[in-house]
Design a protein around this motif. Structure first.
Motif: not given
Length: 498
Positions: A83-87, A174-178
């Motif tokens: 999640a952190s990488a995507a954000i 987004l976190g749930v999706g990650a």
């Protein structure tokens, strides 16, 4: 030519959404939440750089009594990382939204150091949701503990004035999706198929009637597990034994009851399996050691899993690995293994780990043992299947170990009639050779590594006293060893998938 306006214009709905978002932010800023001023700002700061979640993962791994807790902690951290990488690489760059104006937020709520990145989406909310979801995918119990904290962290970002509500909602989504995206690449334990194994009839033992359970009082978490067994199975006879008395206690228990129960690690379960097979009684395994590979491959992770199987009479037949001569020499009984037999650097690793584990803990001792074993070892020389060669490692698994990541992992069939034989050939740089063996496939060949299936393995030309390991125990060989297996020789209570 007039431009489109009114409710059918995309800009109209965007404006309305932003107005509602700002109004919701103002409503939170103007409302007094009892007790929140002392808690939420501190909670928000503690989640900076994921420190709160790394601490939570460490606590879960340390306090949890099963592998499920450790898996939940690891998956939570991995989901957070995704999640952190995507954000940070995509999310923050795609929508450059300014942070809220802090004029309407009370000073005592505001963070001492204001973030300087763009507002949409909330990285804190994404990390919190990703960690909580990842944990819950492996353990619902730990997920229920973590979820309120994650929700509070997400809410704190609006309360302290650093995010609009929509930033937090988008970040959480987004976190749930990650977490679910990671599950698609690395399945959870529950997604893996149940090991194939033939079902077997076994006595139904409600409340543990006619069951004798032998507990190794010095195994891992056996003391806590013994108390759980007594509570869940009040009619069972529970006997706690010192390691030196285990073999006699297990033999006596196998003669007395309709089934033999055992609580301990893999070494203790190994002795119980030999006693159960000899006396032809089913085995009930309660995981209570530092490592519980056999129990976990059966789908048994808690005392309650075994209790459920005993109550229903659910059981399976599994293969039993055998080696001749056994630890007592040519005149003694054969040796047995449920998980694996090995010689080379691994027995030395086991011996060093067992020496240091009581002093520094199991995992640190394992790392130290691996370093020591690889630093000082030399390849042994043996005649394997009629060919003499130097070997760094010979691993013989009871059934084929499937790959979970780069190394051998779970067995999907405990009654396949086969041995999983893996060899690391002799030569320099043992560390690199063992790494190559781990990265290579489960049935592959290379100049340094070979993995094949066999029904038996014959070793000759061994130096007398060569150490070998079986299910975590260490013994010493003569000049020859024959390794084979007894198909479906053992009946074990096992919960059936719903």
């Amino acid at each position: 030519m007039s431009t489109q306006s009114g409710p059918f214009s995309p800009g109209f709905w965007r404006t309305r959404f932003l107005q509602r978002d700002v109004a919701a932010f103002q409503g939170v800023a103007e409302r007094h939440w009892p007790g929140a001023d002392a808690v939420l700002p501190r909670l928000s700061r503690s989640a900076n750089h994921g420190l709160l979640w790394f601490g939570a993962a460490a606590g879960m791994a340390a306090l949890g009594s099963s592998a499920r807790s450790r898996r939940a902690a690891l998956r939570g951290v991995a989901s957070l990382a995704v999640a952190s990488a995507a954000i940070n690489t995509v999310g923050k760059q795609a929508v450059r939204r300014e942070r809220p104006i802090l004029d309407m937020v009370p000073v005592m709520r505001q963070l001492k150091r204001q973030p300087f990145t763009t507002s949409f989406p909330s990285g804190h909310a994404a990390s919190a949701a990703a960690f909580a979801t990842g944990v819950a995918l492996e353990s619902k119990g730990w997920g229920a503990v973590v979820a309120p904290v994650a929700a509070a962290v997400a809410a704190s970002r609006v309360y302290t004035g650093v995010h609009y509500p929509s930033d937090v909602v988008a970040g959480a989504a987004l976190g749930v999706g990650a977490a679910f995206a990671l599950r698609g690449v690395v399945p959870t334990r529950g997604q893996l198929p149940a090991p194939g194994r033939p079902r077997s009839g076994a006595p139904v033992l409600p409340a543990g009637k006619d069951l004798v359970v032998v507990v190794n009082r010095e195994s891992g978490s056996a003391t806590n597990a013994a108390a759980q067994i007594r509570d869940a199975l009040p009619l069972a006879e529970t006997v706690e034994c010192a390691p030196a008395d285990l073999r006699g206690c297990l033999e006596e228990a196998a003669r007395q009851g309709k089934a033999l129960g055992v609580c301990g690690g893999d070494g203790t379960v190994n002795m119980a399996a030999a006693a159960a097979a000899t006396h032809n009684v089913p085995l009930a395994v309660f995981p209570g050691g530092t490592l519980n590979h056999f129990a976990y491959d059966l789908g048994i992770e808690t005392v309650q899993d075994t209790v459920t199987a005993l109550t229903a009479g659910d059981a399976v037949r599994v293969d039993l690995g055998r080696f001749l001569p056994g630890p007592e020499g040519p005149d003694g009984a054969p040796g047995y293994f449920l998980n694996a037999f090995s010689l080379g650097v691994y027995p030395e690793l086991v011996r060093t780990r067992e020496h240091w584990a009581p002093r520094i803990g199991g995992w640190p001792a394992g790392v130290l043992a691996a370093f020591e074993a690889l630093r000082g070892s030399r390849p042994l020389t043996a005649e394997l299947q009629g060919r003499r060669r130097p070997l760094w490692l010979l691993f013989v698994g009871n059934g084929l170990f499937q790959r979970v990541g780069p190394a051998p992992g779970r067995r999907h069939n405990l009654a396949d009639g086969l041995l999983d034989v893996r060899v690391v050939h002799g030569g320099r740089t043992p560390g690199l050779r063992l790494l190559a063996a781990a990265v290579a496939g489960p049935l592959s060949r290379s100049p340094v590594h070979a993995a094949v299936r066999r029904s038996r393995v014959r070793l000759a030309g061994l130096t007398p006293g060569t150490p070998y390991a079986f299910d975590g125990e260490v013994a010493h060989s003569g000049t020859e060893l024959l390794i084979d297996k007894l198909p479906e020789a053992l009946t074990v209570y096992c919960p059936m998938p719903v």
